[in-house]
Design a protein around this motif. Structure first.
Motif, mmCIF file in Angstrom:
data_model
loop_
_atom_site.group_PDB
_atom_site.id
_atom_site.type_symbol
_atom_site.label_atom_id
_atom_site.label_comp_id
_atom_site.label_asym_id
_atom_site.label_seq_id
_atom_site.Cartn_x
_atom_site.Cartn_y
_atom_site.Cartn_z
ATOM 1 N N LEU A 188 -9.702 6.542 -4.898
ATOM 2 C CA LEU A 188 -8.371 6.119 -4.439
ATOM 3 C C LEU A 188 -8.447 4.799 -3.675
ATOM 4 O O LEU A 188 -7.558 3.954 -3.786
ATOM 5 C CB LEU A 188 -7.741 7.195 -3.555
ATOM 6 N N HIS A 207 -5.622 4.096 4.058
ATOM 7 C CA HIS A 207 -6.385 3.078 3.326
ATOM 8 C C HIS A 207 -7.413 2.425 4.238
ATOM 9 O O HIS A 207 -8.585 2.249 3.856
ATOM 10 C CB HIS A 207 -5.440 2.011 2.769
ATOM 11 N N VAL A 258 0.833 -1.211 0.000
ATOM 12 C CA VAL A 258 0.000 0.000 0.000
ATOM 13 C C VAL A 258 0.863 1.255 0.000
ATOM 14 O O VAL A 258 0.642 2.181 -0.797
ATOM 15 C CB VAL A 258 -0.960 0.009 1.208
ATOM 16 N N SER A 259 1.859 1.301 0.876
ATOM 17 C CA SER A 259 2.689 2.514 0.964
ATOM 18 C C SER A 259 3.574 2.699 -0.263
ATOM 19 O O SER A 259 3.891 3.832 -0.637
ATOM 20 C CB SER A 259 3.557 2.464 2.228
ATOM 21 N N GLU A 318 2.946 1.352 -3.496
ATOM 22 C CA GLU A 318 2.296 1.284 -4.795
ATOM 23 C C GLU A 318 1.053 2.153 -4.927
ATOM 24 O O GLU A 318 0.430 2.187 -5.986
ATOM 25 C CB GLU A 318 1.909 -0.176 -5.100
ATOM 26 N N THR A 319 0.652 2.851 -3.851
ATOM 27 C CA THR A 319 -0.530 3.715 -3.919
ATOM 28 C C THR A 319 -0.193 5.089 -3.333
ATOM 29 O O THR A 319 0.891 5.294 -2.792
ATOM 30 C CB THR A 319 -1.728 3.124 -3.138
ATOM 31 N N ASP A 320 -1.147 5.997 -3.406
ATOM 32 C CA ASP A 320 -0.978 7.337 -2.844
ATOM 33 C C ASP A 320 -1.522 7.420 -1.419
ATOM 34 O O ASP A 320 -1.771 8.526 -0.915
ATOM 35 C CB ASP A 320 -1.681 8.377 -3.724
ATOM 36 N N LEU A 321 -1.710 6.292 -0.789
ATOM 37 C CA LEU A 321 -2.231 6.249 0.574
ATOM 38 C C LEU A 321 -1.255 5.542 1.502
ATOM 39 O O LEU A 321 -0.507 4.663 1.073
ATOM 40 C CB LEU A 321 -3.567 5.483 0.611
ATOM 41 N N HIS A 380 -8.744 2.016 -6.208
ATOM 42 C CA HIS A 380 -7.437 1.744 -6.809
ATOM 43 C C HIS A 380 -6.541 0.977 -5.837
ATOM 44 O O HIS A 380 -5.863 0.015 -6.234
ATOM 45 C CB HIS A 380 -6.768 3.062 -7.208
ATOM 46 N N SER A 381 -6.553 1.384 -4.575
ATOM 47 C CA SER A 381 -5.738 0.712 -3.566
ATOM 48 C C SER A 381 -6.168 -0.747 -3.402
ATOM 49 O O SER A 381 -5.325 -1.645 -3.275
ATOM 50 C CB SER A 381 -5.845 1.458 -2.235
ATOM 51 N N ASN A 382 -7.471 -0.995 -3.406
ATOM 52 C CA ASN A 382 -7.965 -2.370 -3.329
ATOM 53 C C ASN A 382 -7.494 -3.196 -4.520
ATOM 54 O O ASN A 382 -7.117 -4.367 -4.375
ATOM 55 C CB ASN A 382 -9.495 -2.375 -3.272
#
Length: 297
Positions: free
Chosen positions: A102, A36, A25-26, A28-31, A105-107
């Motif tokens: 977001l 998240h 998560v940290s 590969e995403t913006d959260l 996308h994170s999921n």
């Protein structure tokens, strides 16, 4: 071959899996993982809105941690404050459309990036994990039952983190022991033999310095372990004292009961779960995912 340290393996496997998801998560995403989880809980909690205290309880985090994260999410336009009937004193928050996007996308990232893990685990054991996740939601956080509409790897990642934090909190509040403290004591108990700090670090997949600090706390402050000279000049061997053995046996029994309550399981079902999801054997899925040393006997 069944695990020689089943509860130690359960805890270690849960810690390693959650570290993997946090890195995904940290990285590969913006959260952040906390952001998240807040968005995930808001999306699925009854009414899709919650107070800070409700979020903190649902995430097993402090109110201050959640409040700080919510402020940042609000600044980014990912959550918004909302009114809730006559409750004008408390702050209620809900996800915005951008926040939902977001989160979606994170999921998707979690689903894609954990696929290799689940492929290695295999379908039969994966189904056991997801069934356990379902039980954790139904028995521990029924307000987010709609989360079960998400793919298994997605809802499992959320509830597994809650499960991990809940027993970390339980160890601290009940015994004033850190997670590492309990992991060291449990490993010594279930392995049934003396171990060096290097061996403990190797089996628990943590640093030697973390083990050394735990050994000092458990030996000097708690009298739970003895330090003895090893085979070499610089080697120290660790073993449980009578007091330490008595305490970790108590913790082990109560931890089993704690899990039965969390999952809504009988004692027999919990023992079956231990055998299914956390075996240590050569070339096991845990070994292939987290490295060969994880499964060394």
């Amino acid at each position: 071959m069944e695990s020689v340290a089943p509860i130690s393996d359960l805890i270690t496997g849960t810690v390693l899996y959650n570290k993997m998801v946090e890195d995904i998560v940290s990285g590969e995403t913006d959260l952040t993982l906390t952001e998240h989880r807040i968005l995930f809980l808001l999306e699925h909690i009854d009414g899709t809105k919650a107070r800070i205290r409700m979020l903190a309880d649902g995430l097993v985090l402090s109110s201050s941690t959640v409040s700080d994260a919510v402020k940042l999410l609000e600044q980014r336009g990912l959550v918004r404050k909302v009114e809730c009937g006559n409750d004008l004193k408390a702050v209620w928050v809900a996800p915005t459309d951008r926040g939902r996007a977001l989160l979606s996308h994170s999921n998707d990232v979690i689903l894609a990036e954990t696929q290799e893990y689940w492929d290695v685990v295999g379908a039969a054991v994966s189904d056991t994990y997801f069934e356990n996740g379902r039980r954790l939601i139904e028995h521990g956080e029924p307000r987010i039952a709609s989360a079960l509409n998400e793919p298994g790897p997605v809802f499992y990642s959320f509830i597994s983190r809650r499960y991990l934090l809940s027993y970390v909190s339980w160890f601290k509040s009940t015994y004033n022991l850190s997670l590492i403290d309990v992991r060291v004591l449990m490993l010594l108990l279930e392995r049934g033999k003396c171990l060096t700090c290097t061996e403990i670090a190797h089996l628990l997949r943590i640093s030697n310095s973390a083990v050394s600090n735990a050994v000092r706390r458990l030996g000097r402050l708690r009298r739970y372990i003895d330090r003895m000279p090893g085979k070499s000049l610089h080697e120290v061997v660790i073993d449980l004292t009578d007091e330490g053995r008595e305490r970790i046996l108590e913790i082990r029994a109560r931890f089993a009961q704690f899990n039965q309550e969390q999952f809504g399981m009988t004692a027999e079902e919990f023992q079956s779960m231990l055998r299914t999801v956390q075996p240590r054997r050569r070339k096991s899925y845990l070994q292939r995912v987290f490295g060969e040393s994880f499964a060394d006997s």
